[in-house]
Write a protein that holds these residues in place. Structure first.
Motif, PDB file in Angstrom:
ATOM      1  N   SER A 108      58.563   8.480 -89.561  1.00 25.70           N
ATOM      2  CA  SER A 108      58.183   9.901 -89.015  1.00 25.70           C
ATOM      3  C   SER A 108      56.914  10.101 -89.431  1.00 25.70           C
ATOM      4  O   SER A 108      55.879  10.524 -89.121  1.00 25.70           O
TER       5      SER A 108
ATOM      6  N   GLU B 171      53.203  10.442 -88.610  1.00 23.00           N
ATOM      7  CA  GLU B 171      52.193  11.664 -88.818  1.00 23.00           C
ATOM      8  C   GLU B 171      50.920  11.647 -89.616  1.00 23.00           C
ATOM      9  O   GLU B 171      50.023  12.379 -89.465  1.00 23.00           O
TER      10      GLU B 171
ATOM     11  N   LYS C 197      48.106  10.222 -87.563  1.00 27.68           N
ATOM     12  CA  LYS C 197      47.730  11.156 -86.355  1.00 27.68           C
ATOM     13  C   LYS C 197      46.232  11.109 -85.982  1.00 27.68           C
ATOM     14  O   LYS C 197      45.867  10.928 -84.761  1.00 27.68           O
TER      15      LYS C 197
ATOM     16  N   SER D  43      50.761  17.219 -78.294  1.00 22.12           N
ATOM     17  CA  SER D  43      51.729  17.005 -79.324  1.00 22.12           C
ATOM     18  C   SER D  43      52.106  15.577 -79.177  1.00 22.12           C
ATOM     19  O   SER D  43      51.788  14.881 -78.179  1.00 22.12           O
TER      20      SER D  43
ATOM     21  N   HIS E  43      55.662  12.978 -80.209  1.00 20.32           N
ATOM     22  CA  HIS E  43      57.014  13.094 -80.744  1.00 20.32           C
ATOM     23  C   HIS E  43      57.374  11.637 -80.834  1.00 20.32           C
ATOM     24  O   HIS E  43      56.741  10.506 -80.205  1.00 20.32           O
ATOM     25  N   THR E  44      58.288  11.339 -81.881  1.00 19.17           N
ATOM     26  CA  THR E  44      58.750  10.064 -81.950  1.00 19.17           C
ATOM     27  C   THR E  44      60.120   9.933 -82.773  1.00 19.17           C
ATOM     28  O   THR E  44      60.799  10.762 -82.918  1.00 19.17           O
ATOM     29  N   ASP E  45      60.761   8.724 -82.242  1.00 15.81           N
ATOM     30  CA  ASP E  45      62.117   8.488 -82.693  1.00 15.81           C
ATOM     31  C   ASP E  45      62.155   6.799 -83.038  1.00 15.81           C
ATOM     32  O   ASP E  45      61.385   6.053 -82.207  1.00 15.81           O
TER      33      ASP E  45
ATOM     34  N   LYS F 198      51.855  14.092 -75.576  1.00 14.03           N
ATOM     35  CA  LYS F 198      51.742  14.913 -74.428  1.00 14.03           C
ATOM     36  C   LYS F 198      50.036  15.158 -74.539  1.00 14.03           C
ATOM     37  O   LYS F 198      49.520  15.330 -75.756  1.00 14.03           O
TER      38      LYS F 198
END
Length: 119
Positions: free
Chosen positions: A71, A75, A78, A95, A97-99, A112
């Motif tokens: 993660s 970031e 980015k 935005s 988001h990650t997993d 997004k």
């Protein structure tokens, strides 16, 4: 972007994410699939874990370390990803988001966008 179909843009994004993983993280996934859903880009990367990460993820502490590290690396990249997204879609990131699954070695990234790409 106007001259490209949804499928062509998804394919371009998949290639760019493969390149990002290889250049920024040092190792590429086995497969990348990208889907555009209104104002979101969903990227699924398969086979992203290194052998060391697989070994590390054999207990809860290791799983949390791998997830946290991956993660943080995303970031840190980015700015690079923002450039990729902007070049391919003409949109800005609102935005991200990650997993990552330490069992399957699959990672998902949900981005997004600032506008709807395809209705």
């Amino acid at each position: 972007m106007k001259n490209f179909s949804k499928g062509q843009i998804e394919d371009q994004l998949s290639k760019k994410f493969m390149q990002f993983e290889r250049e920024f993280l040092g190792r590429g996934p086995i497969n990348v699939k990208t889907d555009i859903i209104r104002d979101m880009v969903l990227v699924r990367l398969e086979g992203v874990l290194t052998k060391a990460e697989v070994e590390l993820a054999k207990d809860l502490d290791g799983i949390l370390m791998v997830k946290s590290m991956r993660s943080k690396l995303l970031e840190n990249g980015k700015q690079y990803l923002t450039k990729i997204i902007s070049e391919v879609t003409g949109c800005d990131i609102v935005s991200m988001h990650t997993d990552i699954s330490t069992k399957s070695g699959e990672r998902v990234i949900l981005i997004k966008m600032d506008k709807v790409l395809f209705g």
